[in-house]
Design a protein around this motif. Structure first.
Motif, PDB file in Angstrom:
ATOM      1  N   ILE A 272       6.840   6.020  -4.949  1.00  0.00           N
ATOM      2  CA  ILE A 272       8.270   5.481  -4.503  1.00  0.00           C
ATOM      3  C   ILE A 272       8.178   6.197  -3.334  1.00  0.00           C
ATOM      4  O   ILE A 272       8.632   7.669  -3.373  1.00  0.00           O
ATOM      5  CB  ILE A 272       9.444   5.715  -5.329  1.00  0.00           C
ATOM      6  CG1 ILE A 272       9.144   4.961  -6.707  1.00  0.00           C
ATOM      7  CG2 ILE A 272      10.651   5.206  -4.602  1.00  0.00           C
ATOM      8  CD1 ILE A 272      10.248   5.198  -7.355  1.00  0.00           C
ATOM      9  N   PRO A 273       8.021   5.993  -1.964  1.00  0.00           N
ATOM     10  CA  PRO A 273       8.653   6.707  -0.790  1.00  0.00           C
ATOM     11  C   PRO A 273       9.971   6.583  -0.493  1.00  0.00           C
ATOM     12  O   PRO A 273      10.644   5.578  -0.439  1.00  0.00           O
ATOM     13  CB  PRO A 273       7.767   5.964   0.070  1.00  0.00           C
ATOM     14  CG  PRO A 273       7.695   4.443  -0.049  1.00  0.00           C
ATOM     15  CD  PRO A 273       7.777   4.601  -1.437  1.00  0.00           C
ATOM     16  N   VAL A 274      10.783   7.755  -0.704  1.00  0.00           N
ATOM     17  CA  VAL A 274      12.123   7.950  -0.412  1.00  0.00           C
ATOM     18  C   VAL A 274      12.477   8.488   0.887  1.00  0.00           C
ATOM     19  O   VAL A 274      12.046   9.644   1.222  1.00  0.00           O
ATOM     20  CB  VAL A 274      12.726   8.793  -1.786  1.00  0.00           C
ATOM     21  CG1 VAL A 274      14.137   8.810  -1.222  1.00  0.00           C
ATOM     22  CG2 VAL A 274      12.486   8.282  -2.845  1.00  0.00           C
ATOM     23  N   GLY A 275      13.264   7.897   1.810  1.00  0.00           N
ATOM     24  CA  GLY A 275      13.463   8.231   3.032  1.00  0.00           C
ATOM     25  C   GLY A 275      14.589   9.391   2.910  1.00  0.00           C
ATOM     26  O   GLY A 275      15.494   9.571   1.942  1.00  0.00           O
ATOM     27  N   THR A 276      14.623  10.167   4.271  1.00  0.00           N
ATOM     28  CA  THR A 276      15.411  11.153   4.217  1.00  0.00           C
ATOM     29  C   THR A 276      17.039  10.552   4.242  1.00  0.00           C
ATOM     30  O   THR A 276      17.461   9.371   4.955  1.00  0.00           O
ATOM     31  CB  THR A 276      15.283  11.851   5.699  1.00  0.00           C
ATOM     32  OG1 THR A 276      14.248  12.380   5.626  1.00  0.00           O
ATOM     33  CG2 THR A 276      16.271  12.924   5.911  1.00  0.00           C
ATOM     34  N   GLY A 277      18.029  11.089   3.345  1.00  0.00           N
ATOM     35  CA  GLY A 277      19.255  10.612   3.382  1.00  0.00           C
ATOM     36  C   GLY A 277      19.518   9.559   2.315  1.00  0.00           C
ATOM     37  O   GLY A 277      20.548   9.090   2.169  1.00  0.00           O
ATOM     38  N   GLN A 278      18.456   9.072   1.806  1.00  0.00           N
ATOM     39  CA  GLN A 278      18.512   8.186   0.686  1.00  0.00           C
ATOM     40  C   GLN A 278      18.725   8.853  -0.579  1.00  0.00           C
ATOM     41  O   GLN A 278      18.113   9.846  -0.994  1.00  0.00           O
ATOM     42  CB  GLN A 278      17.178   7.183   0.750  1.00  0.00           C
ATOM     43  CG  GLN A 278      17.156   5.897  -0.084  1.00  0.00           C
ATOM     44  CD  GLN A 278      15.938   5.062   0.381  1.00  0.00           C
ATOM     45  OE1 GLN A 278      14.874   5.767   0.809  1.00  0.00           O
ATOM     46  NE2 GLN A 278      15.815   3.889  -0.238  1.00  0.00           N
ATOM     47  N   GLN A 279      19.324   8.109  -1.662  1.00  0.00           N
ATOM     48  CA  GLN A 279      19.553   8.678  -2.791  1.00  0.00           C
ATOM     49  C   GLN A 279      18.315   8.487  -3.842  1.00  0.00           C
ATOM     50  O   GLN A 279      17.982   7.165  -4.057  1.00  0.00           O
ATOM     51  CB  GLN A 279      20.716   8.190  -3.421  1.00  0.00           C
ATOM     52  CG  GLN A 279      22.012   8.817  -3.101  1.00  0.00           C
ATOM     53  CD  GLN A 279      22.027  10.332  -2.872  1.00  0.00           C
ATOM     54  OE1 GLN A 279      21.820  10.974  -3.917  1.00  0.00           O
ATOM     55  NE2 GLN A 279      22.177  10.844  -1.838  1.00  0.00           N
ATOM     56  N   PRO A 280      17.639   9.245  -4.337  1.00  0.00           N
ATOM     57  CA  PRO A 280      16.347   9.023  -5.225  1.00  0.00           C
ATOM     58  C   PRO A 280      16.374   8.458  -6.455  1.00  0.00           C
ATOM     59  O   PRO A 280      15.811   7.793  -6.810  1.00  0.00           O
ATOM     60  CB  PRO A 280      15.572  10.307  -4.975  1.00  0.00           C
ATOM     61  CG  PRO A 280      16.501  11.351  -4.792  1.00  0.00           C
ATOM     62  CD  PRO A 280      17.651  10.865  -4.041  1.00  0.00           C
ATOM     63  N   LEU A 281      17.358   8.972  -7.013  1.00  0.00           N
ATOM     64  CA  LEU A 281      17.537   8.736  -8.450  1.00  0.00           C
ATOM     65  C   LEU A 281      17.715   7.212  -8.924  1.00  0.00           C
ATOM     66  O   LEU A 281      17.145   6.785  -9.742  1.00  0.00           O
ATOM     67  CB  LEU A 281      19.045   9.461  -9.080  1.00  0.00           C
ATOM     68  CG  LEU A 281      19.047   9.249 -10.785  1.00  0.00           C
ATOM     69  CD1 LEU A 281      17.807   9.787 -11.389  1.00  0.00           C
ATOM     70  CD2 LEU A 281      20.534   9.888 -11.096  1.00  0.00           C
ATOM     71  N   PRO A 282      18.806   6.434  -8.002  1.00  0.00           N
ATOM     72  CA  PRO A 282      18.670   5.097  -8.284  1.00  0.00           C
ATOM     73  C   PRO A 282      17.353   4.304  -8.216  1.00  0.00           C
ATOM     74  O   PRO A 282      17.219   3.399  -8.906  1.00  0.00           O
ATOM     75  CB  PRO A 282      19.509   4.470  -7.231  1.00  0.00           C
ATOM     76  CG  PRO A 282      20.494   5.616  -7.138  1.00  0.00           C
ATOM     77  CD  PRO A 282      19.721   6.796  -6.977  1.00  0.00           C
ATOM     78  N   LEU A 283      16.526   4.782  -7.346  1.00  0.00           N
ATOM     79  CA  LEU A 283      15.160   4.068  -6.999  1.00  0.00           C
ATOM     80  C   LEU A 283      14.260   4.521  -8.344  1.00  0.00           C
ATOM     81  O   LEU A 283      13.673   3.509  -8.670  1.00  0.00           O
ATOM     82  CB  LEU A 283      14.672   4.739  -5.649  1.00  0.00           C
ATOM     83  CG  LEU A 283      15.376   4.111  -4.470  1.00  0.00           C
ATOM     84  CD1 LEU A 283      14.856   5.033  -3.306  1.00  0.00           C
ATOM     85  CD2 LEU A 283      15.114   2.744  -4.253  1.00  0.00           C
TER      86      LEU A 283
ATOM     87  N   GLU B  17       0.850  -1.069   0.051  1.00  0.00           N
ATOM     88  CA  GLU B  17      -0.110  -0.076   0.107  1.00  0.00           C
ATOM     89  C   GLU B  17       0.702   1.233  -0.091  1.00  0.00           C
ATOM     90  O   GLU B  17       0.328   2.036  -0.389  1.00  0.00           O
ATOM     91  CB  GLU B  17      -0.967  -0.146   1.160  1.00  0.00           C
ATOM     92  CG  GLU B  17      -0.583  -0.077   2.642  1.00  0.00           C
ATOM     93  CD  GLU B  17      -0.103  -1.535   3.090  1.00  0.00           C
ATOM     94  OE1 GLU B  17       0.208  -1.808   4.500  1.00  0.00           O
ATOM     95  OE2 GLU B  17      -0.174  -2.490   2.356  1.00  0.00           O
ATOM     96  N   ALA B  18       2.168   1.066   0.357  1.00  0.00           N
ATOM     97  CA  ALA B  18       3.034   2.277   0.365  1.00  0.00           C
ATOM     98  C   ALA B  18       3.383   2.562  -0.879  1.00  0.00           C
ATOM     99  O   ALA B  18       4.042   3.824  -1.136  1.00  0.00           O
ATOM    100  CB  ALA B  18       4.260   2.207   1.468  1.00  0.00           C
ATOM    101  N   LEU B  19       3.439   1.546  -1.813  1.00  0.00           N
ATOM    102  CA  LEU B  19       3.947   2.044  -3.424  1.00  0.00           C
ATOM    103  C   LEU B  19       2.540   2.153  -4.063  1.00  0.00           C
ATOM    104  O   LEU B  19       3.092   2.118  -5.498  1.00  0.00           O
ATOM    105  CB  LEU B  19       4.434   0.481  -3.766  1.00  0.00           C
ATOM    106  CG  LEU B  19       5.761   0.192  -2.688  1.00  0.00           C
ATOM    107  CD1 LEU B  19       6.133  -1.232  -3.355  1.00  0.00           C
ATOM    108  CD2 LEU B  19       6.509   1.009  -2.783  1.00  0.00           C
ATOM    109  N   ARG B  20       1.502   2.783  -3.690  1.00  0.00           N
ATOM    110  CA  ARG B  20       0.453   3.368  -4.407  1.00  0.00           C
ATOM    111  C   ARG B  20      -0.031   4.481  -3.900  1.00  0.00           C
ATOM    112  O   ARG B  20      -0.215   4.875  -2.829  1.00  0.00           O
ATOM    113  CB  ARG B  20      -0.608   2.122  -4.469  1.00  0.00           C
ATOM    114  CG  ARG B  20      -0.194   0.855  -4.774  1.00  0.00           C
ATOM    115  CD  ARG B  20       0.213   0.365  -5.911  1.00  0.00           C
ATOM    116  NE  ARG B  20      -0.694   0.772  -7.428  1.00  0.00           N
ATOM    117  CZ  ARG B  20      -0.320   0.793  -8.613  1.00  0.00           C
ATOM    118  NH1 ARG B  20       0.856   0.560  -8.888  1.00  0.00           N
ATOM    119  NH2 ARG B  20      -1.084   0.990  -9.254  1.00  0.00           N
TER     120      ARG B  20
END
Length: 150
Positions: A128-139, A114-117
């Motif tokens: 795509i939920p991207v966390g603080t400090g996580q690099q978003p481009l690869p995701l 459900e977090a992916l919708r």
């Protein structure tokens, strides 16, 4: 039926046929990710990518799809940290195919389905939920170029 346009603080880049809508608080890196996607498109890592809008965009529901367009005063402009506001190629609108939430509180290593919708006005989109400090481009590149295993 059409609803909108609703103005939101976000950026969007058309990658191939659909836009990636990038949301997050001020300073989260929305403009940076938008420009990174444009560069990844130029490098052939993803389909060709072009700016829809940076900082403020409008959302509208049309024909069973959620569409994004630039705020008219900001069309064709993107903030590049260290250079300021720059003009770049852009398109006026695109249907949204992916939502990226930067600094998302529900980001997990293995997120719940459900977090992916994301659902808005009866339209469900991949998210795509991207966390603080996580690099978003690869995701985002992975979401655009791979398929989910069963």
């Amino acid at each position: 039926m059409s609803t909108g346009p609703a103005s939101i603080h976000a950026s969007a880049v058309k990658v191939g046929d659909h836009a990636v809508l990038i949301r997050g608080p001020s300073g989260a890196g929305k403009s940076r990710l938008a420009f990174d996607l444009i560069l990844a498109g130029r490098a052939g890592q993803i389909p060709p990518a072009v700016l829809v809008g940076d900082d403020r965009v409008h959302l509208a529901t049309r024909g069973g799809e959620m569409w994004v367009s630039a705020a008219p005063a900001l069309a064709g402009l993107i903030e590049i940290r260290g250079l300021g506001i720059r003009a770049c190629d852009h398109v006026s609108e695109a249907p949204i195919g992916l939502v990226v939430d930067l600094m998302a509180e529900d980001a997990e290593r293995l997120p719940a389905p459900e977090a992916l919708r994301w659902t808005q006005n009866g339209i469900e989109l991949p998210r795509i939920p991207v966390g603080t400090g996580q690099q978003p481009l690869p995701l985002v590149v992975a979401a655009l170029t791979t398929t989910k295993s069963s």
